[in-house]
Design an enzyme around this catalytic site. Structure first.
Site, PDB file in Angstrom:
ATOM      1  CB  CYS A  86      41.551   4.699 -21.450  1.00 37.07           C
ATOM      2  SG  CYS A  86      41.497   4.906 -19.662  1.00 37.07           S
ATOM      3  CG  HIS A 176      38.774   8.634 -22.568  1.00 33.86           C
ATOM      4  ND1 HIS A 176      38.253   7.428 -22.963  1.00 33.86           N
ATOM      5  CD2 HIS A 176      39.196   8.456 -21.294  1.00 33.86           C
ATOM      6  CE1 HIS A 176      38.337   6.560 -21.979  1.00 33.86           C
ATOM      7  NE2 HIS A 176      38.913   7.163 -20.947  1.00 33.86           N
ATOM      8  CD  GLU A 178      37.057   8.115 -26.258  1.00 35.62           C
ATOM      9  OE1 GLU A 178      38.187   8.432 -26.646  1.00 35.62           O
ATOM     10  OE2 GLU A 178      36.872   7.318 -25.323  1.00 35.62           O
TER      11      GLU A 178
END
Ligand code: XMP
Length: 520
Positions: A86, A176, A178
């Protein structure tokens, strides 16, 4: 030097994203050690031989204001693989000569990305699929790629959703990976660390156990260590780890404040003294605590009295052990890193926390904090590896001031006894119905109101018992647990029928915020 763990690792440079800790956890779940460092602190001279790859996190900053914040850009010129996520992707592009600008449409939530080319980063991700769903959360985006970068995948809004410069080993993703909403997010991180950084697995509970025992031995030498044991997960794991490392040179002090749950003191003595053979000093300070709380009903006063008295008693007993040099504490990784949740610090302003492990600096002891690089879930796994029982490891959290803050109004021995019973029945019922582990924290409280009831043909005038059961990730926010009517009816009947002193049960249906988890 800010990175002191001599272990191969992935370095995560934090630019303030709410997800930075998640990146570290995902990497560790993949079996590799990762450390988080603020972008303000890390300098290129800190990039040592243990770092095998760098991840630049997301964050609320924007790239056009690059001069406003300090970041030593030489960090990415060390020849190590870099993955920008990002904002990290945007800054990586900008530093390599690309352009970033505000997107026409801000993108928050799920988006489809389409594969354009093969890359080590997306190995085995698209398989036969044309697109995968990823979690976006950005207002800016890369508008022009730097020289020698190519596009690996795009979404309708983000042309440069995944990019790479293979020669330099630079990779950028606008989304993202994660967060769990991103399909194959963990696989993407796994491709980065194993196929690109070529780091080997070094982070299992067993690895941690061996390393931490060795580290504690090295730090403490032949000195004595004291530790405040509460019976909660963190202090239990610290105690058992030190027990394995230094055996009888560890002295655990367990203070019974009289505000513990039913039978808790017996369980702690049974586990730590009898089963684990730890040097345990048991202090029964029940009377002292109750006396000092006489006629106190203000929640903050209660908290302060308990916290201060606890320290006084701990010091009194610690002094009796001669030549102690170290104090062991269960500090965890989230306490250490800068990107602590804002709500976390707010909570501590709302209530003055008393933590059994957190003893004052004036004791002038050196600190042993073996868990300071671990997340809570890692501490739990380490505890199991150290042969602590599942019962201790998966116990609900319990506040330092104990039952005192679950009993609004003044505290009496009679009330404590009633509350201990009610709490015991509630927790037991949760276990019997297989609900205990679905709930983050549950307890009974005793409200300072009496109401009229009828039992048999007789009028009763007794206390009100409040039950609270919540789901949560970390205690910062919480939602009440929705029980079936049959369960709530069973437990209400059990409490009212078994405990003299309670004739009415209510269930707390507020979330946090606006309420807090504890009553005081
Ligand atoms: P609140 O009531 O602030 O609770 O929503 C959030 C979490 O913190 C626990 N808690 C404490 N833990 N010492 C502790 O060690 C304290 O003084 C304390 N006060 C609250 C609470 O049980 C919940 O898990």
């Amino acid at each position: 030097m800010i990175l002191n763990q001599e272990l191969n690792k992935i370095l995560i440079v934090d630019f303030g994203s709410q997800f930075t800790q998640l990146i570290a956890r995902r990497i560790r779940e993949l079996g590799v050690f990762s450390e988080i460092v603020s972008h303000k602190k890390i300098k290129s001279k800190d990039v040592n031989k243990f770092i095998k790859g760098i991840i630049l996190s997301g964050g609320p900053l924007n790239v056009y204001e690059i001069k406003k914040y300090s970041f030593d850009k030489n960090i990415i010129l060390k020849g190590l693989p870099v993955l920008g996520i990002c904002f990290g992707h945007q800054i990586l592009s900008k530093l390599n000569g690309g352009r970033v600008k505000q997107s026409k449409h801000r993108e928050f939530g799920l988006a489809n990305i389409y594969k354009k080319r093969n890359s080590l980063l997306i190995e085995k991700i698209f398989k036969k699929k044309k697109s995968i769903k990823v979690w976006m959360s950005h207002a800016d985006q890369v508008s022009k790629l730097p020289k020698n970068f190519i596009t690996i995948a795009s979404s309708s809004n983000s042309k440069f959703a995944i990019v790479e410069n293979k020669k330099k080993n630079f990779y950028g993703v606008q989304f993202h990976p994660e967060v769990t909403h991103t399909e194959y997010g963990k696989k993407l991180l796994s491709n980065f660390i194993f196929s690109i950084c070529k780091i080997k697995r070094n982070w299992s509970s067993r690895d941690q156990k061996v390393k931490l025992i060795k580290d504690v031995k090295g730090q403490v030498g032949t000195n004595k260590v004291i530790c405040a044991l509460s019976g909660g997960v963190d202090s239990s794991v610290v105690a058992q780890l030190l027990n394995k490392a230094i055996g009888k040179r560890l002295y655990c002090i367990f203070v019974n404040t009289g505000m513990l749950r039913k039978n808790e003191e017996q369980q702690v003595i049974e586990t730590f003294k009898k089963r684990l053979k730890i040097n345990l000093i048991y202090v029964n300070a029940e009377k002292e605590f109750i006396k000092s709380l006489t006629n106190i009903s203000d929640p903050e006063k209660k908290r302060k009295i308990i916290g201060n008295l606890f320290i006084k008693i701990f010091e009194r007993y610690a002094k009796k052990i001669k030549n102690v040099k170290f104090l062991a504490q269960g500090t965890l990784y989230p306490d250490l890193i800068e990107s602590k949740s804002v709500t976390g610090s707010q909570t501590s302003k709302i209530k003055s926390h008393h933590n059994v492990g957190g003893l004052p600096k004036k004791m002038k002891l050196k600190l042993v904090e073996p868990l300071k690089f671990l997340f809570k879930d890692e501490v739990r796994k380490l505890g199991l590896e150290l042969k602590l029982s599942r019962e201790i490891i998966s116990r609900h959290p319990f506040p330092g001031p104990g039952l005192a803050i679950r009993m609004p109004g003044i505290i009496t021995k009679e009330k404590i006894n009633i509350l201990k019973e009610a709490d015991y029945y509630f927790i037991q019922a949760l276990k019997d119905h297989g609900l205990y582990h679905k709930i983050w924290q549950a307890y009974a409280a005793l409200l300072p109101v009496k109401t009229v009831g009828v039992m048999g043909d007789n009028r009763t005038y007794e206390y009100l018992c409040l039950l609270r059961a919540i789901t949560s990730q970390d205690g910062m926010t919480a939602d009440f647990y929705e029980f079936k009517k049959s369960f709530i009816q069973t437990i209400s009947n059990k409490i009212v029928n078994s405990i003299r002193g309670i004739n009415r049960v209510v269930y707390d249906v507020t979330s946090k915020p606006p309420s807090t988890i504890e009553l005081e």
